[in-house]
Design an enzyme around this catalytic site. Structure first.
Site, short mmCIF file in Angstrom:
data_model
loop_
_atom_site.label_atom_id
_atom_site.label_comp_id
_atom_site.label_asym_id
_atom_site.label_seq_id
_atom_site.Cartn_x
_atom_site.Cartn_y
_atom_site.Cartn_z
N VAL A 85 0.84 -1.21 0.00
CA VAL A 85 0.00 0.00 0.00
C VAL A 85 0.87 1.26 0.00
O VAL A 85 0.71 2.15 -0.84
CB VAL A 85 -0.96 0.01 1.22
N PHE B 166 -16.65 -9.51 -9.39
CA PHE B 166 -16.49 -10.38 -8.22
C PHE B 166 -17.48 -11.54 -8.20
O PHE B 166 -17.95 -11.95 -7.15
CB PHE B 166 -16.56 -9.56 -6.92
N LEU B 167 -17.77 -12.03 -9.38
CA LEU B 167 -18.63 -13.21 -9.47
C LEU B 167 -17.88 -14.35 -10.16
O LEU B 167 -18.50 -15.19 -10.80
CB LEU B 167 -19.92 -12.88 -10.22
N CYS C 43 -5.60 -9.20 2.63
CA CYS C 43 -6.70 -8.37 3.15
C CYS C 43 -7.96 -9.15 3.52
O CYS C 43 -8.35 -9.14 4.69
CB CYS C 43 -7.06 -7.29 2.14
C1 UDX Z 1 -8.68 -6.43 -1.79
C2 UDX Z 1 -9.74 -5.38 -2.12
O1 UDX Z 1 -10.25 -5.62 -3.42
C3 UDX Z 1 -9.14 -3.99 -2.02
O2 UDX Z 1 -10.15 -3.02 -2.26
C4 UDX Z 1 -8.56 -3.82 -0.63
O3 UDX Z 1 -7.95 -2.59 -0.51
C5 UDX Z 1 -7.55 -4.90 -0.33
O4 UDX Z 1 -8.15 -6.17 -0.50
P1 UDX Z 1 -6.63 -7.57 -3.06
O5 UDX Z 1 -6.32 -8.28 -1.79
O6 UDX Z 1 -5.52 -6.94 -3.84
O7 UDX Z 1 -7.66 -6.37 -2.79
O8 UDX Z 1 -7.36 -8.64 -3.99
P2 UDX Z 1 -8.72 -8.74 -4.83
O9 UDX Z 1 -8.48 -8.41 -6.24
O10 UDX Z 1 -9.83 -8.06 -4.17
O11 UDX Z 1 -8.94 -10.34 -4.73
C6 UDX Z 1 -9.01 -10.99 -3.47
C7 UDX Z 1 -9.16 -12.47 -3.63
O12 UDX Z 1 -10.44 -12.81 -4.14
C8 UDX Z 1 -8.16 -13.14 -4.57
O13 UDX Z 1 -7.74 -14.36 -4.00
C9 UDX Z 1 -8.97 -13.37 -5.83
O14 UDX Z 1 -8.49 -14.42 -6.63
C10 UDX Z 1 -10.33 -13.69 -5.25
N1 UDX Z 1 -11.44 -13.42 -6.17
C11 UDX Z 1 -11.70 -12.16 -6.58
C12 UDX Z 1 -12.25 -14.47 -6.59
O15 UDX Z 1 -12.04 -15.63 -6.23
N2 UDX Z 1 -13.31 -14.20 -7.42
C13 UDX Z 1 -13.59 -12.94 -7.84
O16 UDX Z 1 -14.58 -12.79 -8.58
C14 UDX Z 1 -12.76 -11.89 -7.41
#
Ligand code: UDX
Length: 433
Positions: free
Chosen positions: A11, A249-250, A260
């Protein structure tokens, strides 16, 4: 403006580079001397899309690195971007780095009447700003403490810095809100939300919990599809077209990971318990996601049940694409579990091999390409959604593998291409006889 950023992780560093690129004078401070020396020499210790070039453009011009807190004495804004990991003994966020940094600020303040804004970018429980304010006001009553939660995604950090969905400024001071708004003058006014400090602190946890919940929901629907004969791609598209739900996010997969969502959902639960609130949706999400990797492992075992001493090729170790970060990576959890059952495992990741090595050590065979990883394999398993895997050259792959079978836990493989070369692709959320 003169900005000091404390903490140079995923960050702090992209934010520092971003503010410097906008023309501010930025000092990034970290207690880790090795890290600071390496950054001073122009070497990044993390992989983040597009960061290196931007970093080198501003390094030693208006972006400098130091282990000294003394720079706070010239600052207009001090941004706290240190880690808030999960505590060893509870669900709560461990705030030791936050309080160490706050104490260092107090110790290094020369002028007890100086004004600056202490903006907390680290994800902290509701009410932390109040505690920090109390500590700071013991030495200086002028400083304004604000909450400035960070929503950037790893892999898209700079993109999100320049073009965020919103900027939340949590401050109880009119003066501080006005200055922080100016700091974000590159962002459209209607994307800037000014709230109380506590609301801003909660917005961050509530956002991450909601997104985690959305992923867990679609993973459960994928399970439903696998049993019922529906197809998750169609179902996700069909529900996502409802603008109230939204299509992002689906993507069903092996579960969420990273630095996070796992810790923030847990901390949200911990906070809720403290306030005596039942947030069972978040609790179900945490439990469901904790079990998700076991389900994937069981599926792999089932696919391989008739093969004696099979060889497995793992494609992807990072918790998602665009980053080398393996923290709480579902891919790592899956591989760790597989190691206890299978002896011959090849792994490949375009960026995360070094980080993975420090966790998996010598338990797997590290390879340098998809095709090297596939050599003599009975099953290839896609665990991270890297673009490189979407573009697999099946003509090259077919001679390498022993069995033409791929378990694609991210549903990214081009099924038409795979079919041309007789590969059998098993997807998440698709019924199989
Ligand atoms: C997240 C938040 O999106 C961000 O706003 C916050 O500041 C920090 O946490 P990040 O940890 O970088 O960001 O990852 P993100 O892109 O959100 O994905 C998180 C996890 O979810 C990953 O393991 C990803 O593969 C998974 N994911 C995401 C899914 O399995 N399916 C999806 O549709 C989206």
């Amino acid at each position: 403006m003169n900005i000091v950023i404390i903490g140079t992780g995923y960050v702090g560093l992209p934010s520092g580079v971003g503010f410097a690129k906008l023309g501010h004078n930025v000092v990034c401070v970290d207690i880790d001397e090795n890290k600071i020396n390496s950054l001073k020499e122009g070497k990044l210790l993390i992989y983040e899309n597009n960061l290196e070039q931007a970093f080198l453009e501003v390094l030693n011009k208006n972006l400098i690195f130091s282990t000294s807190y003394s720079f706070i004495n010239e600052a207009d804004i001090v941004i706290l971007a240190v880690g808030t990991p999960q505590s060893n003994d509870s669900e709560k966020a461990d705030l030791k780095y936050i309080f160490t940094a706050t104490n260092e600020i107090c110790k290094n303040l020369k002028d007890k009447n100086k004004y600056f804004i202490l903006a907390i970018k680290s994800t902290v429980p509701v009410g932390t700003g109040d505690k920090i304010e109390q500590i700071i006001h013991e030495v200086n009553f002028n400083i304004d403490v604000a909450s400035l939660p960070e929503f950037l995604r790893e892999g898209y950090a700079l993109e999100d810095f320049y073009n965020p969905d919103r900027v939340v400024i949590g401050s109880n001071s009119y003066k501080a809100s006005k200055i922080l708004k100016k700091l974000y003058s590159h962002i459209d006014n209607d994307k800037i939300l000014i709230t109380s400090r506590k609301s801003a602190e909660l917005i961050k946890y509530a956002s991450n919990s909601f997104l985690a919940m959305k992923i867990h929901f679609i993973n459960e629907i994928a399970d439903f599809c696998e049993k019922s004969g529906a197809n998750i791609s169609d179902v996700a598209l069909g529900i996502g077209l409802d603008s109230r739900i939204g299509s992002k996010f689906l993507n069903a997969g092996p579960g969420y990971g990273g630095s996070c969502f796992p810790k923030d959902t847990l901390a949200m639960l911990g906070m809720a318990k403290e306030f005596g609130i039942d947030i069972s949706l978040v609790e179900a999400t945490i439990n469901g996601n904790n079990d998700r990797f076991k389900k994937i492992v069981n599926n792999i075992k089932d696919i391989l049940k008739d093969i004696n001493a099979p060889k497995i090729g793992i494609l992807g170790l990072a918790f998602k694409n665009g980053t080398d970060d393996c923290r709480q990576s579902p891919a790592i959890k899956i591989v760790k579990e597989l190691i206890t059952n299978y002896q011959n495992i090849n792994v490949y990741d375009p960026k995360a091999i070094n980080n993975a090595k420090s966790i998996l050590n010598e338990s797997v065979n590290y390879t340098n390409s998809i095709y090297e990883c596939a050599k003599e394999c009975d099953l290839l398993v896609v665990l991270t959604e890297w673009d490189e895997f979407k573009d697999i050259d099946f003509s090259k792959l077919k001679g390498r593998v022993k069995v033409k079978k791929i378990y694609d836990t991210r549903n990214i493989i081009d099924l038409n291409e795979a079919k041309k070369y007789d590969f059998d692709v098993i997807n998440i959320g698709v019924y199989r006889k």
